[in-house]
Design an enzyme around this catalytic site. Structure first.
Site, PDB file in Angstrom:
ATOM      1  N   TYR A 111       1.506  -2.500  -6.085  1.00 22.67           N
ATOM      2  CA  TYR A 111       0.381  -1.988  -6.937  1.00 22.67           C
ATOM      3  C   TYR A 111       1.180  -1.507  -8.017  1.00 22.67           C
ATOM      4  CZ  TYR A 111      -3.098  -1.840  -3.351  1.00 22.67           C
ATOM      5  OH  TYR A 111      -3.947  -2.287  -2.352  1.00 22.67           O
ATOM      6  N   SER A 153       2.875  -3.693   2.162  1.00 17.86           N
ATOM      7  CA  SER A 153       2.028  -3.337   1.293  1.00 17.86           C
ATOM      8  C   SER A 153       3.013  -1.871   0.625  1.00 17.86           C
ATOM      9  CB  SER A 153       0.623  -2.732   2.073  1.00 17.86           C
ATOM     10  OG  SER A 153       0.077  -1.787   0.862  1.00 17.86           O
ATOM     11  N   LYS A 165      -1.953 -11.696  -6.800  1.00 21.58           N
ATOM     12  CA  LYS A 165      -3.098 -11.763  -5.775  1.00 21.58           C
ATOM     13  C   LYS A 165      -4.433 -10.929  -6.442  1.00 21.58           C
ATOM     14  CE  LYS A 165      -3.981  -9.930  -1.029  1.00 21.58           C
ATOM     15  NZ  LYS A 165      -4.679  -8.654  -1.501  1.00 21.58           N
ATOM     16  N   THR A 209      -0.813  -7.092  -6.960  1.00 23.56           N
ATOM     17  CA  THR A 209      -2.150  -6.902  -6.434  1.00 23.56           C
ATOM     18  C   THR A 209      -2.783  -6.451  -7.766  1.00 23.56           C
ATOM     19  OG1 THR A 209      -1.944  -6.802  -4.240  1.00 23.56           O
ATOM     20  CG2 THR A 209      -3.937  -5.981  -5.226  1.00 23.56           C
ATOM     21  N   HIS A 221     -10.238  -9.581  -2.242  1.00 29.43           N
ATOM     22  CA  HIS A 221      -9.732  -8.273  -1.513  1.00 29.43           C
ATOM     23  C   HIS A 221     -10.730  -8.174  -0.187  1.00 29.43           C
ATOM     24  CE1 HIS A 221      -6.720  -5.251  -2.555  1.00 29.43           C
ATOM     25  NE2 HIS A 221      -7.284  -4.409  -1.477  1.00 29.43           N
TER      26      HIS A 221
END
Lengths: 383, 383, 383, 383
Positions: free
Chosen positions: C128, C105, C241, C154, C265
């Protein structure tokens, strides 16, 4: 606080010995049908009208030509005298006062003549098939002579249902004062005092020769021949109680029946059958207006009455609700239950914007898809 | 921790005497519709968009031509002064500060002129049909003179619903300080102190001649003639609150109505009707864009607002949510509830990838098959 | 006894301070979607084959061309170091040992270079959208240099969801050692000892410039332009995603995406969206084999993996399950969870009579009518 | 009070050591299928006939040409001797006395010859595929020589299911007297006394060479070749137990099978499969009367038997119900359970207005829409 039928049910549970309460409150088997009788009503939604002046509502209607003050009648039930010393006579007086039909059960503790003599209201007589032809004729003649306006033949109790809750409470069928029942009664002093004080029994059963327990295998099956005999001997309106399929309606009409009661005996006979209200549409469709269709099993609210009538019932019958009232307050309790339902029905009519029973129709309700029993699904599955 | 409307509800239950809480929180009968108002929202799923820059969202819209900061308005409700001494004036100030409409109830404890004088925000006036023609004209003229921008005629309370929960809590209707309520209040000292300290009452009802309890049978039924009179006398936008069927929309439009509020009175009138959100689609379809359609009954989350607007509502109205806020914190509590819903709505818009209220449409939701009320099912059943 | 993922969940709840557990376990709002993610799987039934010799099963497959030992990958998650001192490095080692992909992440506590250097397994990098174009380019170049095989963008966290359960547990976002958390930790000594002993932090975040909390409004919305830039700069496989609609797939494919992750999520963003598994069919249909489709949100059992693959997913990703394992046993706990799911998947394949992942298809499942999201229902409702 | 199978279940739970009870009562995984086996029966409604004289009912039928007193047979099960010292011999005597088939399990504790010698009733032999061809032939010859009338090949246990409840109760598979089981037994003295008193074990397993635990991976997969061998060597009726799809029926018929048992092993193998009763219609449709179709998994009531036969089953098999009876009362307990089901079936026939098993058909039931497994839904979803 006794605001609705469920309140009377809870009060009756506190008032009656456990076995006696379970005898009237319980269903058959796992009580699947008992619950379904209620949940099926909840699946139907009401659709109020706007801009209608329903400031005065008229709840009157007729059943088989007979005027009643509202489309709620009293089902035949047994054991009223065990529940309260007012017994069937009290129930009949409550019905008469309320202007609705009381149907006396073959299994009542009072003779049909005595009841007819002491009540002024409209009355039906309910018949289980007695074991022999002569017995049938004798009963029909007595009921006719006593002035019963209609005959209601119960066809769904050829043998008793598997009423396990009542058995678990050690309630013998037919009810008897066993030591266990005495023990249970010791915890219900108000019931016991009333029971012991009621020295003067009416002295008799509705039909002295009637079986008070499920007869030996087969003796209560009602065949087409039985029905033909009954029809031949009984000149007034004839109803069949226990209808659960639309595809048998035509045959019943051909046999000369005047009214059909869609019923699963309050979930007390065969556990696993559909709710009465689910069966109603196919019976109404098959009847096609030629005979009047009634419904019992699961009515607890004025809005239930509305739903049944919107689906084509002429009127509904209640059983447990008035027995709860009888347990709580004798004749006065029955009156209270009847008037509670009347007030609920009246409130529902007002909020629906309707002024007369005849205005109730399909436009007043919304039915979920899949509701009802016209299942060609089976055929589809196997082809 | 007061994170959402349900938290405010729980806090209000701890703050208010039981009877008062049940009065505002309870529904009619078995509260089937009360629950259905919530479960129906859960059956609708949201469908977020990707790759949309929704970094700034604009929640503003107009209702009947009037700009509001978001599509959430305050329903007319009674008894605000019993809940908190801030009363209707506090609620109206909260709405004004938030830039949304407050609809004053005929049954409010403050005169319509006083409220109009003390608030700066957009305001509607809600009307139950008074018993006589002269009364209607007088009220309409007063509301017009006081500057109310729209009139909302409530048509679903011709008689009161069977609000059993409130009755069980011994809450008289209309509310009175009975000994029982005093006893309940003794356990709620914060409410009691606020109540006793509020010596200076606004001194009046919205409409002095308005009935504060269900009038004698029939007096509140609103007919087409009543509506024609109101339409004739009221030159500004006119809404009908309590619509529950699509097949009556055409008639209402012909009578000159400007807006429709789909509502079942929060499940407080006829128990057993469908959820408002289930009825909304057929009303929107029938309105066909000619009048604005609103919705109340069951809104508790910002996502509920999204769902209603996606199905075609112009805005929603909330009742209980702001009363919970009022109970918890007076005017400030109402502000908190309004801003909680605004934040939830804003968050939902961002996560849906939408930047303006006008972008909300059917593409934003997924509806389960069988949802909604266009049930020809009934007709199908009987043919 | 730790037999399945739910057991690990319960053990993690006993091991972690309450706020930390709620942070990873909780969903958004009323957690309707969180529950729906599970119940939707239960609605799908499996259909075993007979007479197939599945005595040896091969669970291997490829994802975006990369071989993996089974179709279960590890989702990117934040806060691993708070859960256990093994942190992301431990999770990555577990994944490498198991032969499955670990997706790091952006919000991890370890730099992407350090993680790449210390693990030997296949790895993806999750992105992100950073606030500025230069930042994006810098991150992509670093990830490419460090050898990440695929990039996973994402798109469903433009703003944070309303995670009320975490807020109720007083868990700050991003997590901080508040007095309340210290108090909670006092009741969880094993976690505390591990936490305090972990003196040597990895020293860094995956992307130093990455926002560790929801950026100011709008900064994380990813637009088509952002995606075009990323696609231009990133030469290896690219996944999106957070896909929740089939009607956006064509556009994503045109933008050059290689894989889609159907995800809500884990029910942590917009409460009220449908379950991922309900959305999967429409995304698979729209992808039409041109890109690989993945799924997360709700996988707890090997049979869930089967169901997703039968509906067309290439593989699934798990998040909470391995975090529960990490909480319970660090790296070894993650291994246990992975191997538990592998054993369940293997058992399901054997009992389905299947020997290879490629054999999973629609024939292996039964879907209830009404499942899935292709709701033209909305359109139907309003016409 | 032991009125129905559920009562026997509760009594068995009080009688058996926990691990042993969970071994027979538990299902696989989350027990989704275990519950679905029951709820699916509840979704089917019964439809009674009127005006039929069902005063004498005949429950007799034939299964694969063999007369039985009613369409309820005893499934093969393992571990009877652990449950009660009467063991398989007691169960077989109960079946013989009742005039129904007993199917001996390969995993029984008594040799197939001994059981055949000591019982007079109709008997089937159940076969798991032994690891080698010679073993199969030897077993078939022994079973034939011992007079077993039919062979039932179980195909749904190629590997064991994930029976987590039994594992949680520390019940080893195969069962062994571990210290934990001894500790559990200490709380169940009646079971312990019976267990310790049973010194004379039957001394053998049904098939000495049979595996008593799941064999090494793959050894119990039954292929078409295995089935061809069995069919070649076994001249009498051959059944396949574990059928769960209609699309494999044609192939099984071509392989010479005489009967099919729709079964999910009582929810003990692959959790997540549909209920047997949901699968039955597609199997019956595919069989098209060429072979007899049986059903197990979930039968607890006489009305369940009615529903299965109405959907086309020739007879049903019960497993857990008679094991509960065995636990409670040994052979006599098995007799009680059998007779309880017979009485329930007889009562249901009477109340349905049916006099013979052959009259049971689709007309006797109502099936909800969406029932059954013919899901082209999957295909629809992806096109």
């Amino acid at each position: 606080m006794l605001l609705n039928v469920d309140d009377y049910r809870r009060a009756a549970r506190r008032r009656l010995p456990r076995g006696l309460f379970d005898l009237i409150d319980g269903g058959a088997g796992d009580e699947v049908t008992l619950r379904r009788n209620r949940t099926a009503f909840e699946r139907i939604a009401l659709r109020p009208r706007l801009l209608a002046d329903a400031s005065s509502r008229d709840l009157r209607t007729t059943v088989l030509g007979q005027p009643v003050s509202m489309p709620v009648l009293l089902d035949p039930t047994a054991h009223a005298h065990l529940i309260h010393s007012d017994g069937e006579l009290g129930v009949a007086r409550a019905a008469a006062g309320a202007g609705i039909v009381y149907a006396l059960s073959t299994l009542s503790d009072v003779s049909l003549e005595r009841l007819a003599a002491e009540t002024t209201g409209p009355k039906w007589f309910q018949l289980y098939a007695p074991p022999d032809r002569a017995g049938v004729i004798a009963v029909l003649d007595r009921a006719q002579a006593a002035g019963y306006e209609a005959l209601c033949v119960t066809v769904d109790v050829p043998v008793g249902g598997l009423r396990e809750r009542a058995r678990r409470s050690h309630m013998p069928l037919p009810p008897q004062l066993t030591p266990r029942l005495v023990a249970q009664a010791a915890m219900r002093p108000r019931w016991t005092i009333d029971f012991l004080a009621a020295k003067k029994r009416p002295g008799g059963v509705a039909v002295r020769s009637a079986p008070t327990r499920p007869a030996p295998s087969g003796s209560r099956f009602i065949t087409e021949d039985d029905l033909a005999l009954i029809r031949h001997r009984w000149p007034r309106p004839l109803l069949i109680k226990g209808v659960q399929r639309g595809d048998e309606v035509q045959r019943l009409i051909e046999l000369g029946v005047d009214g059909l009661v869609v019923s699963n005996h309050g979930g007390r006979q065969l556990d696993g059958v559909a709710a009465s209200i689910e069966i109603l549409p196919e019976v109404v469709a098959a009847a096609a207006g030629r005979v009047e269709v009634f419904l019992d099993s699961g009515i607890r609210r004025g809005t239930d009455v509305v739903k049944a009538l919107a689906l084509g019932a002429r009127a509904v019958l209640i059983g447990r609700p008035y027995l709860y009232g009888l347990a709580v307050g004798g004749e006065a309790g029955v009156v209270d239950v009847i008037e509670t339902l009347r007030a609920e029905l009246d409130n529902a009519m007002a909020l629906l914007g309707l002024t007369a029973i005849s205005e109730l129709g399909l436009a007043a309700i919304q039915i979920p898809s899949g509701f009802g029993s016209r299942s060609d699904a089976g055929e589809r599955l196997l082809t």
